[in-house]
Motif scaffolding. Structure first.
Motif, short mmCIF file in Angstrom:
data_model
loop_
_atom_site.label_atom_id
_atom_site.label_comp_id
_atom_site.label_asym_id
_atom_site.label_seq_id
_atom_site.Cartn_x
_atom_site.Cartn_y
_atom_site.Cartn_z
N HIS A 205 2.72 0.74 28.71
CA HIS A 205 3.85 1.57 28.31
C HIS A 205 5.15 0.77 28.34
O HIS A 205 5.98 0.86 27.44
N GLN A 206 5.31 -0.02 29.38
CA GLN A 206 6.50 -0.88 29.45
C GLN A 206 6.55 -1.83 28.26
O GLN A 206 7.61 -2.05 27.67
N ALA A 207 5.40 -2.40 27.92
CA ALA A 207 5.35 -3.37 26.82
C ALA A 207 5.67 -2.69 25.49
O ALA A 207 6.38 -3.24 24.64
N HIS A 208 5.15 -1.47 25.32
CA HIS A 208 5.41 -0.73 24.09
C HIS A 208 6.89 -0.40 23.98
O HIS A 208 7.50 -0.55 22.91
N GLU A 209 7.45 0.01 25.08
CA GLU A 209 8.88 0.34 25.13
C GLU A 209 9.74 -0.86 24.75
O GLU A 209 10.72 -0.74 24.03
N ARG A 210 9.35 -2.04 25.26
CA ARG A 210 10.15 -3.25 25.05
C ARG A 210 9.94 -3.83 23.65
O ARG A 210 10.74 -4.64 23.18
N GLY A 211 8.84 -3.46 23.00
CA GLY A 211 8.63 -3.98 21.65
C GLY A 211 8.18 -5.43 21.61
O GLY A 211 8.51 -6.15 20.67
N CYS D 180 28.57 -9.92 18.87
CA CYS D 180 27.21 -9.36 18.71
C CYS D 180 27.26 -8.07 17.90
O CYS D 180 26.44 -7.85 17.01
N LYS D 181 28.24 -7.23 18.23
CA LYS D 181 28.34 -5.95 17.53
C LYS D 181 28.73 -6.16 16.07
O LYS D 181 28.18 -5.53 15.17
N GLU D 182 29.70 -7.04 15.86
CA GLU D 182 30.17 -7.28 14.50
C GLU D 182 29.06 -7.82 13.60
O GLU D 182 29.00 -7.49 12.42
N LEU D 183 28.19 -8.64 14.19
CA LEU D 183 27.13 -9.29 13.41
C LEU D 183 25.75 -8.69 13.72
O LEU D 183 24.73 -9.35 13.60
N ALA D 184 25.76 -7.42 14.11
CA ALA D 184 24.49 -6.78 14.51
C ALA D 184 23.42 -6.94 13.44
O ALA D 184 23.65 -6.68 12.26
N GLY D 185 22.23 -7.40 13.84
CA GLY D 185 21.12 -7.56 12.90
C GLY D 185 21.21 -8.81 12.06
O GLY D 185 20.39 -9.03 11.18
N GLN D 186 22.24 -9.64 12.31
CA GLN D 186 22.42 -10.84 11.50
C GLN D 186 22.24 -12.14 12.29
O GLN D 186 22.19 -13.20 11.71
N VAL D 187 22.21 -12.03 13.61
CA VAL D 187 22.13 -13.23 14.44
C VAL D 187 20.75 -13.30 15.11
O VAL D 187 20.36 -12.40 15.83
N ILE D 188 20.07 -14.40 14.84
CA ILE D 188 18.70 -14.60 15.35
C ILE D 188 18.72 -15.72 16.37
O ILE D 188 19.24 -16.79 16.11
N ASN D 189 18.12 -15.45 17.51
CA ASN D 189 18.06 -16.45 18.58
C ASN D 189 16.62 -16.80 18.88
O ASN D 189 15.71 -16.01 18.64
N ILE D 190 16.42 -18.02 19.41
CA ILE D 190 15.11 -18.38 19.95
C ILE D 190 15.31 -18.57 21.45
O ILE D 190 16.13 -19.39 21.89
N HIS D 191 14.56 -17.77 22.23
CA HIS D 191 14.62 -17.94 23.69
C HIS D 191 13.35 -18.62 24.14
O HIS D 191 12.26 -18.26 23.70
N HIS D 192 13.48 -19.57 25.07
CA HIS D 192 12.33 -20.40 25.43
C HIS D 192 11.49 -19.82 26.57
O HIS D 192 11.14 -20.51 27.52
N SER D 193 11.14 -18.54 26.41
CA SER D 193 10.10 -17.94 27.26
C SER D 193 9.51 -16.75 26.52
O SER D 193 10.11 -16.28 25.56
N PHE D 194 8.34 -16.28 26.96
CA PHE D 194 7.80 -15.05 26.37
C PHE D 194 8.48 -13.89 27.08
O PHE D 194 8.06 -13.41 28.11
N LEU D 195 9.59 -13.47 26.50
CA LEU D 195 10.37 -12.36 27.07
C LEU D 195 9.49 -11.12 27.17
O LEU D 195 8.59 -10.95 26.35
N PRO D 196 9.73 -10.24 28.17
CA PRO D 196 10.86 -10.25 29.09
C PRO D 196 10.71 -11.17 30.29
O PRO D 196 11.59 -11.17 31.14
N SER D 197 9.64 -11.95 30.40
CA SER D 197 9.56 -12.92 31.49
C SER D 197 10.62 -14.00 31.30
O SER D 197 10.81 -14.48 30.19
N PHE D 198 11.27 -14.36 32.39
CA PHE D 198 12.13 -15.53 32.42
C PHE D 198 13.29 -15.47 31.43
O PHE D 198 13.55 -16.41 30.69
N ALA D 199 13.98 -14.33 31.42
CA ALA D 199 15.25 -14.27 30.69
C ALA D 199 16.25 -15.16 31.41
O ALA D 199 16.04 -15.57 32.54
N GLY D 200 17.36 -15.46 30.73
CA GLY D 200 18.43 -16.21 31.35
C GLY D 200 18.19 -17.71 31.35
O GLY D 200 17.48 -18.23 30.49
#
Lengths: 283, 283, 283, 283
Positions: A205-211, D180-200
């Protein structure tokens, strides 16, 4: 083929491999498989040698006696295990059958080289499945306010069956801290997410929520910190926006079965050495 | 950190690891990484030790002299390689740029630890790419009826650049048998299918025709048998009925880049030992 | 939730989707899932609509009658399937239990939405497993010189059980050509290699011999050409030089179970349309 | 082949597909690819139709005018995009070159169908790489205390280049909330972890510390919540205890390149629709 597994970890320094290899060669040991690892940060050395039993000119008792000196010299944690002496394994489950059925079939067909000695569950659902495999089934209810008593009963059963390893095959009760400590390194859990993402309840459920676009499962040793013990193996599967929570549960089961079976196999073949909150897995 | 890589293969028997480890320990060698493998069928043993160079109390010349006795005793094929002496690598390409660009960037950014010394191609397309990386670019046309002359020129260039390794980064001409023999174990190709499926020409078209649900790429040593040399690495990607041949070409490029880069890296780190028509890859 | 699955293939032209969608909308059909595909080469169109049964203002009989006109207009091959009417499935096996056990557990736990009606095998080994699941088990020996008679018996059983689908869960006898034709599109096999590599006997031995770094399995429809029928799904796993044939057999079983279970699931949900020697799989 | 992409999302109800398909068929539109999705929880419908431009008997202007009525009737968010009008894309980078080099080569070789118009970076390192590709390179220093001014400059450049999409190709500064708000849906980032693990910060160090057996990368839209925006694609790679942080950085780069390239490709082909904090990706 009977083999001995010599598993060692100790402070790193020059000459460990030489000393161990010389010892083995002097007793004519034929090495089937050898693995080393050095944790540079921790300055700690890990080693596993699998030795053809009939090649070595020592009994297991003699080996233990003679090797002890060398082990002391290098301050080793060590064990030598006879591959023909199978571990006693207790399986624990709740309602979900997929992991239990998977492990039982692997055992039944000779793929898992251990003695599964009993199934303990907090529901009655899986009794017939266990019994078809000739296993005693212990139903231990976990009612509110009586969980400590239930865990006392679980502990008694584990002792009674002389379990070397306990597998939580989707057992949904949280092991108490003291029991985790008493059975440190002996209890293996499968968590239904790629940890550390989605620890705790309802990970799909958490994974689904997070997308997320991947889901997974994690096989790990149980410690007092929920879902935070040393990881043995992980598996993932790709999903998409089309997958409902139910689809994710179904697809995730494949990951759970794979990660748990591989992790347990590594464990019972003495391929896993715990290194702080991590593992060395020689496969 | 400078290291020495001791790479050995020899008939299997008791005492090889002990003898090598004792030799290393007696000269105070600190082992960074050690790998063994025994091919039970062929009764052949494979070993790679990576040694911290500053730890060992022998020069490379002394090592070679002293180790030779032990090597002879065990009938070893062996080499010891100084990691700070980089291999000379010649890249060969045709029109397709993805593998060439990928390798050049890995080299440019320090990921590939070798000297890329030249690019040879049978088209002019990629000259600027090579030159931006400061590399000489040799255009060798392969006209009908003049292929042998062209390969003679290629051979001369390879000799002139003292190439240790030649990489066919989607070079689309078939190496003649004699050149394969002369450069045995030195020429690495990337084939755009998961061999042995779809050897030969137009593998993505073959795959599309057959309706497979996976496509892939294979990094292998070149031998006289087309697309049949020892495999170093393979990579696959999932496809579906929606994928046209063009989609498969695009998705397959990812596999080609990955398998080639990983295979080349293993090769230049002396992690690959050829074992008949197979490879042992210590990674 | 009961649904209707409308599955169509026909020559491609403008207006198919519009016509079908309008037909559905006019009868108030709520579409749960819709998939289209156009094979540009073959100029052939494929479509699957899953419709919430209670939303549509037509009985199944009425639907069939009314839709027939539209279908004729576009020269459609088509069917509409009631998801609550389960397919009859016969499983066939030899000695190996892993695929049979896997499918039986998926069925037992409600994951496979079909009626498994019987198990047919050319060995006695798996009788108890089938019987625990409440299934009749038919042992049909395949002695030399009596294979045609044995297949006649198999055919009778398939007819007797009104099987919609026959699954060869590691059944190791080659279906005769006439039976393949009679049951075209109804017999699903799992082959233990990533076809077209290693068709025929002992694919893991072939793979070990060739030294590939990936092994796999292929789920496909059975045709008169051995291991050459339309592929539904494939799965692979990475291996290394350390893996013996036995290791490959063990690791490959995971691929076999996955590819077969996924392929069968797609088939019984009417997600697979055969397109010449390929498949369109809407998942 | 020029095509139009009609991308729609709206409240779910019966008849949307019929209405849209009828509209398209009435104007003789030949549909190259069609995808639907219904988010049952949100009761929201998503649709993408790719139409062969020359088949339709409407100019783009006429289409917009005529379709507007239908769109209003179903309360659609919608757009129709001419595939031959390429998006303007600005790339942003810091020191790491692998993602930038990868995207530039894909663009250079015609794989990425967009106009890359400029590179903005907070270091000088990658100027030559950009310039070889004929791109202006804007060095914008991000000194402490002057970050807002730097982002003002970035914002001006984005406006000046009329960027449709901004790609953070390992750009290591955190976008301010308003931008972020001004460019909502237009800015794509690559984060170097399988989120939500290891954000930041330092995700590979976090992963090494935790002892995971898989690492990965996540391509997502940038929002005010750091590393928590809608995920477009993810990729993972298996690691082991042998992998140092440096090995993980190296292996992770492959995931970063793949996930970013695939995610960007989906985005510029108008295959991604943002659905709250998730995405629908029609591929």
């Amino acid at each position: 083929m009977k083999s001995y597994r010599l598993v060692i970890d100790c402070p790193d320094r020059v000459g460990i491999v030489a000393a161990v290899s010389r010892f083995l060669a002097e007793h004519n040991a034929s090495i089937v498989e050898a693995n080393h690892h050095c944790d540079k940060q921790a300055k700690w050395f890990f080693m596993r040698n699998e030795i053809e039993a009939q090649s070595i000119e020592l009994s297991l008792a003699e080996f233990k006696q003679e090797f002890a000196q060398l082990a002391e010299q290098f301050s080793m944690n060590w064990k030598i295990v006879d591959s023909s002496v199978k571990q006693n394994v207790v399986l624990m489950a709740s309602r979900e059958s997929h992991c239990l059925a998977d492990l039982l079939h692997r055992w039944h067909s000779g793929e898992l080289d251990c003695n599964i000695v009993a199934v303990i569950a907090n529901h009655e659902h899986l009794r017939q499945m266990a019994q078809w495999h000739g296993l005693p089934y212990h139903y231990v209810p976990f009612n509110k306010g009586e969980k400590q008593a239930a865990f006392d009963q679980v502990r008694e059963l584990i002792l009674q069956y002389k379990a070397d390893t306990v597998v939580l095959a989707r057992f949904m009760q949280i092991f108490p801290d003291e029991l985790c400590k008493e059975l440190a390194g002996q209890v293996i859990n499968i968590h239904h997410s790629f940890l550390p993402s989605f620890a705790g309840a309802k990970p799909y459920h958490q994974a689904h929520e997070r997308g997320v676009k991947l889901i997974g499962a994690t096989c790990h040793y149980v410690t007092g910190d929920l879902d935070a013990g040393p990881i043995i193996d992980q598996e993932i599967v790709r999903i998409s926006h089309r997958d409902s929570v139910e689809d994710m549960v179904r697809k995730g089961k494949e990951c759970e079965k794979s990660a748990l079976a591989r992790g347990l196999r590594s464990h019972i073949e003495d391929r896993v050495i715990i290194n702080g909150n991590k593992t060395v897995v020689f496969d």
